[in-house]
Design an enzyme around this catalytic site. Sequence first.
Site, PDB file in Angstrom:
ATOM      1  N   GLY A  73      -8.379  -5.620  10.684  1.00  0.00           N
ATOM      2  CA  GLY A  73      -9.454  -4.978  11.443  1.00  0.00           C
ATOM      3  C   GLY A  73      -9.799  -3.556  11.101  1.00  0.00           C
ATOM      4  O   GLY A  73     -10.943  -3.147  11.268  1.00  0.00           O
ATOM      5  N   GLY A  74      -8.837  -2.757  10.633  1.00  0.00           N
ATOM      6  CA  GLY A  74      -9.254  -1.393  10.374  1.00  0.00           C
ATOM      7  C   GLY A  74      -8.149  -0.408  10.139  1.00  0.00           C
ATOM      8  O   GLY A  74      -6.963  -0.725  10.215  1.00  0.00           O
TER       9      GLY A  74
ATOM     10  N   HIS B  62       2.053  -8.796  18.515  1.00  0.00           N
ATOM     11  CA  HIS B  62       0.590  -8.698  18.511  1.00  0.00           C
ATOM     12  C   HIS B  62       0.046  -9.696  19.523  1.00  0.00           C
ATOM     13  O   HIS B  62       0.461 -10.852  19.528  1.00  0.00           O
ATOM     14  CB  HIS B  62       0.058  -9.011  17.110  1.00  0.00           C
TER      15      HIS B  62
ATOM     16  N   ARG C 187     -11.160  -8.019  19.802  1.00  0.00           N
ATOM     17  CA  ARG C 187     -11.287  -7.409  21.125  1.00  0.00           C
ATOM     18  C   ARG C 187     -12.000  -6.069  21.025  1.00  0.00           C
ATOM     19  O   ARG C 187     -12.760  -5.689  21.915  1.00  0.00           O
ATOM     20  CB  ARG C 187      -9.896  -7.249  21.763  1.00  0.00           C
TER      21      ARG C 187
ATOM     22  N   LEU D 116       0.807  -1.225   0.000  1.00  0.00           N
ATOM     23  CA  LEU D 116       0.000   0.000   0.000  1.00  0.00           C
ATOM     24  C   LEU D 116       0.838   1.273   0.000  1.00  0.00           C
ATOM     25  O   LEU D 116       0.544   2.212  -0.748  1.00  0.00           O
ATOM     26  CB  LEU D 116      -0.944   0.007   1.212  1.00  0.00           C
TER      27      LEU D 116
ATOM     28  N   HIS E 202       1.867  -7.950   1.529  1.00  0.00           N
ATOM     29  CA  HIS E 202       1.407  -8.217   2.890  1.00  0.00           C
ATOM     30  C   HIS E 202       0.369  -7.206   3.369  1.00  0.00           C
ATOM     31  O   HIS E 202      -0.346  -7.474   4.333  1.00  0.00           O
ATOM     32  CB  HIS E 202       2.598  -8.253   3.843  1.00  0.00           C
TER      33      HIS E 202
END
Lengths: 646, 250
Positions: free
Chosen positions: A51-52, A260, A276, A17, A45
């Site tokens: 998640g965000g 992580h 979570r 990205l 990757h």
Amino acid sequence: MTSQLITTDVLVIGGGLAGERCAIEAAAAGQDTVILSLVPPRRSHSCAAQGGMQAALGNCVKAEGDSTDVHFKDTVRGSDWGADQEVARIFAEEAPIAVRELAHYGVPWTRVRGGKNTYFIKGESVEIDELLENDGLITHRDFGGTAKWRACYAAAGTGHAVLYAVDSQVVRLGITVRDRVEAISLVHDGRRCYGVVARCLRTGKHFCVLAKATVIATGGYGRIYGRYTTNATINYGTGAALALDTGIVPLGNMEAVQFHPTALSPSGILITEGCRGDGGYLLDKNLHRFMVNAEPEKQELASRDVVSRHMEQCIKDGRGVDSPNGSHLWLDIRHLGEKHLTTKLLEVFDICRDFAGINPAHELIPVRPTQHYSMGGVRVNKDGEAYGLAGLYAVGEAACWDMHGFNRLGGNSLAETLVAGRVVGARVAEYASLTTLHANTELAFAALAAAEARATALLKREGKGRSAYEIRDALGEIMIDKVGIFRNGADLKSAVDDIRALIDECSRVVLRHKGPGANPELAFALRLPGMLRLALTVAMGALARTESRGAHFRTDFPLRNDREWLSRTLARWQPKASAPSLSYEPVGLLDLPPGHRGYGSDERIEMQESIVQYNEAVSAGQVEAGRLATFEPFGSRLRPSQGGAR
Amino acid sequence: MSDKETTAPRRLRFEIFRFNPEDPESEPRIDAFEIDERPYMTLYMALNEIRETLDSGLQFDFACRSAICGSCGMMVNGRPALGCRTLTGDLPDIIRLHPLPAFKLIGDLSVDTGTWFREMAERTEAWIHEQQPFDKSAPEERMSDDIAQAIYEGDRCIECGCCVASCGVANLKPDFLAAAGLNRVARFMMDPRDKRDDADWFEVVASEQGVFGCVGMMACADVCPKDLPLLEVYAYLRRRALGSKFLRDS
């Protein structure tokens, strides 16, 4: 047949990205742009981000009152004050624009549903009425270490959706992408970077790409932790190793390595923090929610460094779940319900099914903290320019820009790739437009010949040396055992010795396959020395830093020490040296004064000088480095009021 | 004694297609390798073990090893699948691996999906054809969450190429867009941010290379590792291609 020499305006190494967004900026400004990538860009990757992406849009009820200032402060607290606060400010202010731009590129962000919504917050089911007037705006989920819900997401495939949208723009702009190509060395003369020598992973042939500007966007170096990483198999830290090899460009904060909390045990595959964030619990072997006592305020949603340490401590205290593959803990998302798990956490559901054979709606997920992110990288300034070599830039995880300091917040990396791609990409385009191409073919062909000679020598070497794969495995064990979550002087010294021994052994590696073409064993043997040098840099930086800050935790120096260590590590590997040399620079101008993060330990050694004194020294250093106060559009308000920067 | 027998690992025999186009001496052949099975062994683990201990020239592709990146499509006992999430425990003692057909071979199990998908994206202009250029100061545009979810469903394709390899048409006609290409088209077609109209889309899909090239065997839907609703995608595209005007009039 590949030409031996390619020229372009802008060369981007890495098709993830950050690299692609940077390339878009350069190409849109009319610069001829080439991307080199180990894999087709959509397989980078970046696609594994789940998640965000953090951006302070403040669109849902639990995000009310959010602002770029709150995001900035969360980021600095998350960094344990290791971040360059000017960069963190640029980042927080640009992130909402980056998210809206991605919507424009076609990312199907999850949207606010006006009316009654059910969420799980701190162990309880809560009903919240989302404003009807906000219906259809980009919504947020909770993540660790943030004051507000801020992570924009597309199920648990956010990175995938974002990468595909960004790559679609690369295709649209007709940017040349050379996939299955690995950068081998930088072409430079000690003052300026002219491009790279690369190796084609289809044919095994070497070639040169010369450019006005070269951008390193090769991601992190997680694979120096062997199999104890969530990272893809392609995350060798190539770009950082290339920069280190110049002997000029320093790497920043290499000891800042994130673990992580929730990687699937034992495979190490990432399970998003969004679990979570959406209300999942961590449980010990007695099914006790240990994070409630450990961190009453944030519970499971403290920063990753803090949660990972509590988890490892829990395992050390004998409360881990024993298994043939070592101890682990449980992640419990059963109460979120199958519908939630098969929509908003679909990718997690699939991973649990495919790689652990479990249904997370009914079963607990075995998790263990695992290496995940490289805060360190090629040290660059606010514009993304590498220290020491003109025309060389770095962005994304490969860079130490440095908005993450010693701990990155979840969702900030995805946001960094886009923001840095935009900001640095604009600088790269500007630089390229003001520069003429120096096709220094003599230098280029010398570098090409050196790279070819190295490969040939490896192929010809005979003897009884270990295989490159055995050395890789040995390195991974050293790193996880001695340079992991809890570190201490004795272990780190031992790690430094062990890695140096491996570097020595690496010079005797013997290939078993000598065949022509890509030769996967040769490709790996060529990158192994770089990985070992990065590992030594991480270990030596960790040994030298006698304090605990963010993800760098020393059991023998458990406090953050702002008196002596409010600094960034710089590591350079001088030509012919057997180890990197370390130096330090201030973290940058302080806007948010060092204090308690709001989670983790509240004990620390306070700085002695005043904020004004610290900032004046930073400003003076910036001016000395030739940086005009008027040159930077951002951060000027952060300068000390009576400083010497005017 | 009996205890030892029950815990003895299964011996797996891999029969792997080998050919290195870069090596003038290489001839297409099948090589056999034997290794012991381990608990929860995937083809990712098995192939790496073979390469690192038995034949370090073996070529194959993995990146994320978590069924997200789409690198590791291969023929597993004659069926396209992602190597990383295929458990050896689900396979017989003899495991035959071939590269995906329909793509250019790079070597052994490695094929060039990147070029195929880039060409497909260029041909179908697989990007948002927006109404206006991006304005960073403009207020955020809204979209209903239902539409966002529907687009995301189509966006989940990881371009592994399994559907292309399984497709009888794609194997005979290299210019057929196949399920991955047509799913990509459908994803943009349903996106209100894309301004292309029915006439534009007609050019893209209503041809032998597009949705009318499909002969309906639908192996793609059987092999898709992401369980994309490809039957519905094809139905949606046929409906749009054939009767968009008709449907609007009725």
